[in-house]
Design an enzyme around this catalytic site. Structure first.
Site, PDB file in Angstrom:
ATOM      1  N   ASP A   7       0.867  -1.168   0.000  1.00  0.00           N
ATOM      2  CA  ASP A   7       0.000   0.000   0.000  1.00  0.00           C
ATOM      3  C   ASP A   7       0.913   1.230   0.000  1.00  0.00           C
ATOM      4  OD1 ASP A   7      -2.417   1.601   0.437  1.00  0.00           O
ATOM      5  OD2 ASP A   7      -1.697   1.805   2.495  1.00  0.00           O
ATOM      6  N   ASP A   9      -0.258   5.205   0.979  1.00  0.00           N
ATOM      7  CA  ASP A   9      -0.569   6.175   2.030  1.00  0.00           C
ATOM      8  C   ASP A   9      -0.707   5.484   3.379  1.00  0.00           C
ATOM      9  OD1 ASP A   9      -0.758   8.425   0.273  1.00  0.00           O
ATOM     10  OD2 ASP A   9      -2.728   7.719  -0.357  1.00  0.00           O
ATOM     11  N   ASP A 164      -1.433  -0.769   6.088  1.00  0.00           N
ATOM     12  CA  ASP A 164      -1.541  -0.166   7.415  1.00  0.00           C
ATOM     13  C   ASP A 164      -2.948  -0.137   7.975  1.00  0.00           C
ATOM     14  OD1 ASP A 164      -2.625   3.078   7.116  1.00  0.00           O
ATOM     15  OD2 ASP A 164      -2.120   1.957   5.326  1.00  0.00           O
TER      16      ASP A 164
END
Length: 216
Positions: A7, A9, A164
Site C-alpha cells: 500500500d 498512504d 496499514d
C-alpha cells in the site's frame, strides 16, 4: 524469489497532512468549519470519493455541492506532496528486499495520477515493477481485483501484501494472501484486531519479516 506488494498512504509515506490540507481547501468555498488532521486521518483508506463523502457527511454538506468538492479535491491533490514524508527507513527497506531478488509492486486506492506524481517525487518509481492506483480499475480495495491485477502484472500467483489499515487487511483476506501490518499508519482498529502474519512499527525490521513470511 518472492513477490511483495505494498500500500502507499499510511504505509510507505505519511501523506495525511497533504490530504488534510487539500480537503480543507476543497471544502473552503462552502464556508464550513475546517476538519482536524486527526479527523481526516480517520477518513483515509477507501479512495478519494469515499474520503470526500465522509468529510461531507461529517459537515452536513448538501448533496448538490458534493461533486464540486470532489472535483476541487482531485484537482489539487494530484500534485500535493509539500507536506508528505516517507516513513523512516521505508525506502531503505524496499531497496533491501529488492536486492534480495524479490519483485515489488504497489496497490493503492490513491488516484493513479497522484500516485505517479508521488512516486516520481520520491524516486520510488524505479523501485517498483507494477503500480495499480485507485482508478486503474472500476473497483477499489478491499475488492481483491486491484491486488490481483498487481500480481498479474508481476507474473505472480502469490504475494505478501503490506499495508496499514483495515482496508488493506480485508484486501489481503479477500485475495487469500498473507498480510503484514505497518502499525504507524491510519488504522482505527488495534493491531491485534486485524489478522496478520506480522505487525511492525519499524521499517528496518521489515526485510527479515518478509524473508520469514515468503519462505513459509
Amino acid at each position: 524469489m518472492g513477490t511483495i506488494i505494498f500500500d502507499l498512504d499510511g504505509t510507505l509515506i505519511d501523506s495525511a497532512p497533504d490530504i488534510h490540507a487539500t480537503l480543507n481547501r476543497a471544502l473552503g468555498p462552502l464556508g464550513v468549519p475546517e476538519l482536524s488532521l486527526e479527523r481526516v486521518r480517520g477518513f483515509i483508506g477507501r479512495g478519494a470519493p469515499v474520503l470526500v463523502r465522509r468529510a461531507c457527511d461529517a459537515l452536513d454538506v448538501p448533496p448538490d455541492a458534493r461533486d464540486e468538492v470532489l472535483e476541487r479535491f482531485l484537482a489539487r491533490y494530484e500534485n500535493a506532496v509539500e507536506l508528505t514524508q516517507p516513513y523512516d527507513q521505508a525506502f531503505e527497506a524496499l531497496d533491501a528486499v529488492r536486492a534480495r531478488g524479490h519483485r515489488l509492486g504497489l496497490c493503492t486506492n490513491k488516484p493513479i495520477a497522484a500516485t505517479q506524481y508521488v512516486l516520481e517525487h520520491f524516486d520510488l518509481a524505479r523501485r517498483l515493477d507494477a503500480v495499480i492506483g485507485g482508478d486503474s480499475l472500476a473497483v477499489k480495495k478491499p475488492d481483491p481485483a486491484p491486488l490481483r491485477m498487481a500480481m498479474s502484472a508481476l507474473g505472480a500467483e502469490h504475494c505478501l501484501y503490506v499495508g496499514d489499515s483495515e482496508t488493506d487487511c480485508e484486501t489481503a483476506e479477500n485475495a487469500g494472501m498473507p498480510f503484514a501490518l505497518f502499525t504507524r499508519g491510519y488504522r482505527k482498529t488495534a493491531p491485534e484486531g486485524l489478522p496478520n502474519r506480522a505487525a511492525f512499527d519499524d521499517w528496518s525490521d521489515f526485510p527479515a519479516i518478509a524473508e520469514t513470511i515468503i519462505s513459509e
